[in-house]
Design an enzyme around this catalytic site. Structure first.
Site, short mmCIF file in Angstrom:
data_model
loop_
_atom_site.label_atom_id
_atom_site.label_comp_id
_atom_site.label_asym_id
_atom_site.label_seq_id
_atom_site.Cartn_x
_atom_site.Cartn_y
_atom_site.Cartn_z
CB SER A 182 -0.94 0.01 1.21
OG SER A 182 -0.21 -0.03 2.42
CG HIS A 210 -3.92 -1.15 -1.89
ND1 HIS A 210 -4.42 0.13 -1.97
CD2 HIS A 210 -3.69 -1.38 -0.57
CE1 HIS A 210 -4.47 0.67 -0.77
NE2 HIS A 210 -4.04 -0.23 0.11
CE LYS A 239 -7.45 0.35 0.79
NZ LYS A 239 -8.13 -0.04 2.02
#
Length: 392
Positions: A182, A210, A239
């Site tokens: 991240s 992610h 996300k």
């Protein structure tokens, strides 16, 4: 000790200020998008995890709205009491299909999913091998586990194999890693990690917060991108999916175990049904079309190319996370403030989130950014970088 409670706390906060590590909150006064009203001023946002722009997509919002009118705004309890609806079951089925696993289990967020897996799955006598740059939720999950945790150097396969050889007397070994890291934006070498796991009879746990929605032909994530299937896949809906919640995907036996043993599942209030409906719709958008991912790839390339040409040293590989390494915490904060003055919102990232001496501006790109906004970012970074002498 005569010092009052508040004075004691204030002294601790003052220490953070003296180290350049003090943090403040910013208020977003409009819906998520490339331009947001931040603290009363319109700014171009280059720090959002809303990678595909789905947090404000009309299809997703309509799905949430319809179910909110039918089921209300809260779930009213845990999944094991009153908080389990048909929409929770539908979303779990949809996630399992998306991740191509037998089953899936929802958590209220990705942090709880990581803690829930790592605090319940490994037992005393086991060893967890954790990448040095893993997310804080993985670190905290390891701390709560009864297993022994050993940290291996970031994406260092030689160090990982050495530690696998050194721990062969353990009852079980679990390799745990982010799919996409991240703060650095690089991708874990899952294909090679899986080979080592097979060689040394270890299990693999991947947190693909992610990578989900971004990587792979259908946006299924890092595992699809590298064509691997770990034992446990953890992810988040907050996300690229654009909603809220975490999940674990894997075998039916894994999910049954977590329902019965994971404290962060058993004792959490479940997600609102409306959020589950929105997530189902968002996953459908991701699977059915590549347009958003293609637009994101184009924007990632444009930002990376532009910043490289003006001399920046960056981390990251083919992901929306593009860190500009500044180094000094004070200078990173100053860089962020100067970006803010030029109409760009991108907060500084400092220790303990990143290692000492690696404070940075963590630029994140979305599919919605225009080339004009990207050019504005690159131009601002060039002017500020020269003024602060951080372009190398």
């Amino acid at each position: 000790m005569d010092q009052s409670f508040d004075c004691w706390l204030q002294n601790r906060v003052d220490l953070l200020k003296n180290k350049g590590l003090y943090r403040t909150l910013h208020t977003m006064n409009s819906s998520p998008g490339p331009e947001v009203n931040v603290n009363g001023e319109n700014k171009i946002v280059f720090s959002s995890n809303n990678y595909l722009g789905l947090a404000n997509d009309n299809r997703v919002k309509n799905a949430a709205s319809q179910v909110a009118h039918e089921f209300g705004v809260g779930s009213s309890g845990s999944r094991l009491t009153t908080g389990n609806t048909k929409w929770h079951a539908r979303l779990e089925e949809r996630i399992a299909q998306f991740k191509q696993t037998e089953a899936a289990l929802l958590f209220s967020n990705g942090y709880l999913a990581n803690i829930g897996v790592l605090s319940s799955l490994p037992e005393e006598g086991d060893v967890i091998l954790s990448d040095a740059f893993n997310h804080a939720s993985i670190i905290d999950g390891c701390r709560l586990s009864k297993a022994r945790t050993i940290v291996y150097k970031h994406v260092d396969l030689i160090d990982l194999e050495q530690k696998l050889m050194e721990t062969q007397k353990a009852d079980r070994r679990f390799i745990v890693t982010d799919g996409v890291f991240s703060m650095d934006g690089d991708i874990a070498p899952l294909d090679s990690i899986m080979q080592l796991a097979k060689k040394y009879s270890a299990y693999v746990i991947v947190d693909d917060a992610h990578g989900t929605g971004i990587l792979g032909e259908f946006g299924r994530g890092t595992c699809e991108y590298l064509q691997v299937k770990p034992d446990v896949m953890i992810g988040t809906l907050s996300k690229a999916v654009g909603t809220e919640g975490g999940f674990v995907a894997g075998s039916k036996e894994l999910i049954d175990f977590l329902i019965n043993q994971s404290r962060t599942f058993i004792f959490q209030t479940s997600l609102p049904p409306s959020v589950c409906a929105a997530s189902c719709q968002s996953l459908e958008v991701i699977v059915q079309g590549k347009q958003l991912r293609n637009a994101l790839v184009t924007n990632i390339w444009a930002v990376t190319e532009g910043l490289t040409k003006i001399g920046y040293r960056m981390k990251g590989t083919n992901t929306p996370i593009i860190p500009l390494i500044i180094g000094d915490s004070y200078k990173a904060v100053k860089f962020s403030q100067m970006l803010h003055e030029k109409g760009i919102f991108a907060p500084a990232i400092r220790p303990p989130t990143v290692p000492k001496g690696e404070s940075r501006i963590r630029i994140t790109v979305t599919a919605e950014h225009t080339i004009e906004e990207i050019n504005q970012l690159v131009d601002a970074c060039e002017l500020i970088g020269n003024e602060l002498s951080v372009i190398r």
